[in-house]
Write an enzyme that holds these catalytic residues in place. Structure first.
Site, PDB file in Angstrom:
ATOM      1  N   SER A 116      -6.847  -2.820   0.201  1.00  0.00           N
ATOM      2  CA  SER A 116      -6.460  -1.829   1.381  1.00  0.00           C
ATOM      3  C   SER A 116      -6.809  -2.201   2.648  1.00  0.00           C
ATOM      4  O   SER A 116      -6.497  -3.306   3.148  1.00  0.00           O
ATOM      5  CB  SER A 116      -7.227  -0.398   0.813  1.00  0.00           C
ATOM      6  OG  SER A 116      -6.589   0.456   1.734  1.00  0.00           O
TER       7      SER A 116
ATOM      8  N   ASP B 175       2.011   3.754  -4.445  1.00  0.00           N
ATOM      9  CA  ASP B 175       1.099   4.030  -3.156  1.00  0.00           C
ATOM     10  C   ASP B 175       1.290   4.984  -2.064  1.00  0.00           C
ATOM     11  O   ASP B 175       2.489   4.972  -1.497  1.00  0.00           O
ATOM     12  CB  ASP B 175       0.760   2.647  -2.681  1.00  0.00           C
ATOM     13  CG  ASP B 175      -0.681   2.717  -1.915  1.00  0.00           C
ATOM     14  OD1 ASP B 175      -1.025   3.605  -1.577  1.00  0.00           O
ATOM     15  OD2 ASP B 175      -1.007   1.619  -1.904  1.00  0.00           O
TER      16      ASP B 175
ATOM     17  N   HIS C  91      -2.534   3.732  -5.194  1.00  0.00           N
ATOM     18  CA  HIS C  91      -3.438   2.866  -4.154  1.00  0.00           C
ATOM     19  C   HIS C  91      -4.554   2.765  -5.044  1.00  0.00           C
ATOM     20  O   HIS C  91      -5.730   3.280  -5.065  1.00  0.00           O
ATOM     21  CB  HIS C  91      -3.829   3.856  -3.104  1.00  0.00           C
ATOM     22  CG  HIS C  91      -4.606   3.136  -2.063  1.00  0.00           C
ATOM     23  ND1 HIS C  91      -3.709   2.236  -1.263  1.00  0.00           N
ATOM     24  CD2 HIS C  91      -5.747   3.159  -1.567  1.00  0.00           C
ATOM     25  CE1 HIS C  91      -4.459   1.672  -0.552  1.00  0.00           C
ATOM     26  NE2 HIS C  91      -5.820   2.237  -0.630  1.00  0.00           N
TER      27      HIS C  91
END
EC number: 3.1.1.-
Length: 264
Positions: free
Chosen positions: A153, A207, A239
């Site tokens: 991320s 995601d 995610h």
């Protein structure tokens, strides 16, 4: 595009799926993410290490919470690998209405799309810190081609910027559920050696925090910059990081470690 207003801050958590899914717990962070002995780990003494892997966590997470990742890398090639799991410093984050949390750089909005705004100023400050870590390992005897930067991320976005703005060719950069955190004008700062560092990009199609389109936009962007990128899409993955992604990362790094050994 902005999400509907939230009543509390968003925290991007790293998720590693082993035999069953589990969540890493956010339990602490440190003001100095690079010098703390609690955020680093090596399987052998530094003098024995021939490979270095730096793992950069996501927004709101911590380095120690991600250390279990290294237990999945069981191949003999990783016995002499030094791992480092630093924690991001505490910073206010715009997408969370200024809430202070572990963050490498500022994020203007969530969810992140291909066209989301970037905060290059705070990003470049974080890149300098990552480069200082890389420089230290190379000065200690690690070959640049045996240095791997990986991140999830926000950590994945920082990984991409750190690898492409480093003046030397590294072993590789692996981005999980990340995005391009800079504008195209920064491409002119990529050296020819930096462009030779291979990128592995893994992204879940489902995601909802860093949209798949944000990750997908990286492939043509990097190709235009002359950077080799292998893009892998994972259906039904949100995610988080899956066991499948980490297994592929192990084989991807192992292949490059073997190539480096044969060429040296």
């Amino acid at each position: 595009m902005r999400t509907s207003r939230l009543t509390k801050p968003i925290v991007l958590l790293t998720t590693a799926l082993l035999s069953t899914a589990f969540f890493f717990v956010i339990f602490f962070f440190q003001n100095n993410p690079y010098l703390s002995s609690t955020s680093s780990s090596s399987q052998n003494p530094d003098s024995m290490a021939r490979t270095f892997i730096l793992w950069l966590h996501g927004l709101g997470d911590s380095g120690p919470a991600n250390e279990p990742i290294k237990t999945l890398f069981r191949s003999p090639e990783f016995r002499n690998t030094k791992w480092l799991f630093p924690s991001a410093p505490s910073n206010p984050v715009s997408c969370n209405y200024g809430a202070v949390m572990p963050s490498w750089f500022d994020i203007p909005e969530l969810p992140l799309t291909a066209g989301s705004p970037k905060d290059e100023s705070s990003l470049l400050k974080a890149v300098k810190n990552v480069h200082a870590v890389i420089d230290k390992e190379i000065a200690g005897g690690i070959n640049p081609e045996n240095v791997y930067i990986c991140g999830f991320s926000q950590g994945g976005a920082l990984t991409l910027a750190s690898v492409l703005l480093y003046p030397k060719t590294l072993g590789g950069g692996s981005v999980f559920s990340g995005w391009i955190p800079f504008n195209s004008s920064i491409i002119s700062q990529f050296t020819e050696d930096a462009k030779k560092t291979p990128i592995l990009w893994s992204h879940g199609i489902d995601d909802k925090t860093v949209l798949f389109e944000a990750g997908q936009a990286a492939l043509p962007f990097l190709q235009q910059a002359g950077v080799t990128c292998e893009f892998k899409a994972y259906p039904d993955l949100g995610h988080s990081i899956s066991n499948q992604e980490l297994q592929y990362l192990e084989s991807w790094i192992k292949q490059r470690m073997q190539s480096s050994s044969s060429s040296s």
